[in-house]
Design a protein around this motif. Structure first.
Motif, PDB file in Angstrom:
ATOM      1  N   THR A  45       0.786  -1.233   0.000  1.00  0.00           N
ATOM      2  CA  THR A  45       0.000   0.000   0.000  1.00  0.00           C
ATOM      3  C   THR A  45       0.820   1.287   0.000  1.00  0.00           C
ATOM      4  O   THR A  45       0.236   2.365  -0.053  1.00  0.00           O
ATOM      5  CB  THR A  45      -0.938   0.020   1.222  1.00  0.00           C
ATOM      6  N   SER A  46       2.133   1.198   0.064  1.00  0.00           N
ATOM      7  CA  SER A  46       2.950   2.420   0.070  1.00  0.00           C
ATOM      8  C   SER A  46       3.870   2.497  -1.140  1.00  0.00           C
ATOM      9  O   SER A  46       4.915   3.127  -1.091  1.00  0.00           O
ATOM     10  CB  SER A  46       3.784   2.480   1.357  1.00  0.00           C
ATOM     11  N   ARG A  47       3.466   1.843  -2.214  1.00  0.00           N
ATOM     12  CA  ARG A  47       4.238   1.862  -3.453  1.00  0.00           C
ATOM     13  C   ARG A  47       3.288   2.128  -4.621  1.00  0.00           C
ATOM     14  O   ARG A  47       2.115   1.807  -4.560  1.00  0.00           O
ATOM     15  CB  ARG A  47       4.950   0.520  -3.682  1.00  0.00           C
ATOM     16  N   TRP A  48       3.809   2.695  -5.694  1.00  0.00           N
ATOM     17  CA  TRP A  48       2.955   2.971  -6.842  1.00  0.00           C
ATOM     18  C   TRP A  48       2.764   1.705  -7.675  1.00  0.00           C
ATOM     19  O   TRP A  48       3.516   0.734  -7.580  1.00  0.00           O
ATOM     20  CB  TRP A  48       3.481   4.125  -7.674  1.00  0.00           C
ATOM     21  N   ASP A  49       1.731   1.729  -8.524  1.00  0.00           N
ATOM     22  CA  ASP A  49       1.296   0.527  -9.231  1.00  0.00           C
ATOM     23  C   ASP A  49       2.403  -0.066 -10.094  1.00  0.00           C
ATOM     24  O   ASP A  49       2.551  -1.284 -10.179  1.00  0.00           O
ATOM     25  CB  ASP A  49       0.081   0.839 -10.118  1.00  0.00           C
ATOM     26  N   GLY A  50       3.163   0.789 -10.768  1.00  0.00           N
ATOM     27  CA  GLY A  50       4.154   0.314 -11.723  1.00  0.00           C
ATOM     28  C   GLY A  50       5.527   0.056 -11.140  1.00  0.00           C
ATOM     29  O   GLY A  50       6.471  -0.220 -11.894  1.00  0.00           O
ATOM     30  N   LEU A  51       5.660   0.135  -9.817  1.00  0.00           N
ATOM     31  CA  LEU A  51       6.975  -0.059  -9.217  1.00  0.00           C
ATOM     32  C   LEU A  51       7.474  -1.479  -9.441  1.00  0.00           C
ATOM     33  O   LEU A  51       6.742  -2.448  -9.281  1.00  0.00           O
ATOM     34  CB  LEU A  51       6.910   0.210  -7.710  1.00  0.00           C
ATOM     35  N   VAL A  52       8.745  -1.592  -9.799  1.00  0.00           N
ATOM     36  CA  VAL A  52       9.425  -2.884  -9.801  1.00  0.00           C
ATOM     37  C   VAL A  52      10.671  -2.753  -8.947  1.00  0.00           C
ATOM     38  O   VAL A  52      11.118  -1.655  -8.624  1.00  0.00           O
ATOM     39  CB  VAL A  52       9.804  -3.341 -11.229  1.00  0.00           C
TER      40      VAL A  52
END
Length: 425
Positions: A45-52
């Motif tokens: 919940t503390s990361r953006w959708d496209g983060l890898v």
């Protein structure tokens, strides 16, 4: 009211708490892990959708479990990381209680241990490990007033370009989060301004090896402390789009406007330091320094790695570096959103102990607090540069578990084991 008693209480079931679970169990330490949300909640919940991940999964993992189903050089998404940590928790049979918040911990009077008030009752623990991680509370500098007529969010609240109102976007911070978000927004067709501070900028790959490999063979992951003067220098690297070197001149060539550090705000106008060129040049120097170190290592070790002359090619200077922008009228530029990629602060206010410096940072040696029975895990640079990575926190967790086992052995000593009878007796 009954009081539960436990030897060691671990607070937090992120990567630190789960790594510690394996080592405490191996040492035979009775323990429980409390987590106020879910296992690996920050990844969810503390990361953006496209983060890898910023490192390939052959490297950025716990030593005893591979990312099954993923290619070794793959950069996986945040949900895959959360699932991996959950899988590891099951593998080591971590005794995690989710949905339980720790409210405060107070040292017991006249005896060892702590009284721990939780949302589900009281626990007395002989030892506590604060494994709440490095990224607890997002920090937004008090530069732009909340009533300035522009939406302001921290990078922790950013999810995707469609989340934002129409208009241009100002991103403050050129570490991995800020640079990646600026890149994503630019690719989505947004007009993007990026405030660039001091940063390191490693090559994604060089001579057929990922930069994580180079940091390893060069001994840079094991640096015990940052070099003087670099304590506030962040790293800008990305695994997005298959993994590309983060080059700010390239971003500028693709349409991102680079600015210096954000300094102030007055009557709708943001002001910036005259250091955009300086910061980008310093990042380039760091990049070149790693290439030089890699070349020297390859030669010294006789490694048959392909030369990579294209790695030293440079993008031309954009106008925003040759003629820097010192002030920006948000309304005139159509900026409707500011994303602050400006880091986090830690909050240990629930620990009612004298174990912190004037800034609230833990006073410790490799996670061992000056408060008897208190330990920390998952801190940035806890023992080395790699301490906040999955593999790094695993090694720090082993050290903390070993120290707990040592203290348990001292507590079990009855004062007679080392008394040797004399010959006369």
């Amino acid at each position: 009211m009954s009081v539960e008693k436990i030897d060691t209480l671990v607070v937090g079931a992120g990567q630190a708490g789960i790594a510690l679970s394996e080592h405490l169990a191996h040492q035979g330490v009775p323990f429980v892990v409390l987590e106020k949300s879910r296992i690996a909640e920050a990844w969810r919940t503390s990361r953006w959708d496209g983060l890898v991940t910023n490192g390939p999964v052959w490297h950025d993992r716990f030593p005893n479990l591979e990312f099954r189903g993923n290619a070794p050089d793959e950069f996986v998404g945040k949900d895959r990381v959360a699932a991996y940590i959950e899988e590891y928790a099951r593998m080591v049979d971590a005794p995690v209680r989710t949905g339980v918040e720790v409210l405060q911990a107070v040292p017991l009077k006249g005896r060892a241990g702590f009284r721990v008030d939780t949302s589900e009752g009281v626990i007395e623990a002989t030892r506590i490990v604060a494994a709440t991680g490095a990224f607890q509370h997002p920090v937004i500098p008090p530069i732009v007033p909340q009533d300035a007529g522009v939406t302001q969010i921290h990078s922790a609240a950013y999810r995707n370009p469609d989340q934002l109102a129409e208009g241009a976007v100002m991103v403050v911070g050129a570490g991995s989060s800020g640079a990646q978000i600026a890149d994503e927004l630019n690719r989505a067709g947004r007009r993007v301004f990026l405030s660039v501070g001091p940063h390191d900028r490693p090559p994604r790959r060089y001579r057929g090896r990922d930069f994580v490999w180079w940091l390893g063979v060069l001994g840079l992951w094991d640096m015990a402390a940052q070099a003087p003067g670099t304590e506030h220098v962040t790293i800008s690297v990305s695994g997005a789009y298959g993994g590309r070197t983060m080059d700010f001149r390239r971003l500028a060539s693709e349409g991102v406007t680079l600015l210096g550090r954000t300094e102030g705000f007055d009557d709708g106008v943001l002001s910036f330091a005259d250091d955009a060129r300086k910061n980008v040049d310093a990042g380039d120097a760091n990049y070149a320094q790693m290439l030089d170190a890699a070349d020297a290592y390859a030669q010294a070790m006789g490694l048959d790695l392909p030369p990579d002359p294209d790695a030293r090619a440079t993008w031309p200077d954009p106008a925003c570096l040759t003629d820097p922008i010192r002030a920006l009228d948000l309304a005139a530029e159509g900026i409707t959103t500011i994303i602050w990629a400006t880091g986090y602060k830690q909050d240990f206010s629930w620990l009612k102990v004298d174990a912190f410096d004037d800034n609230g940072a833990p006073i410790h040696q490799r996670g061992v607090s000056r408060e008897p029975g208190l330990y920390f895990l998952g801190l940035p640079w806890q023992s080395r540069r790699g301490s906040t990575f999955l593999w790094g926190v695993w090694h720090d967790a082993k050290f903390v578990a070993d120290q707990i086992a040592i203290q348990r052995a001292y507590a079990d000593y009855d004062g007679e084991a080392a008394v040797v009878p004399t010959a006369a007796e």
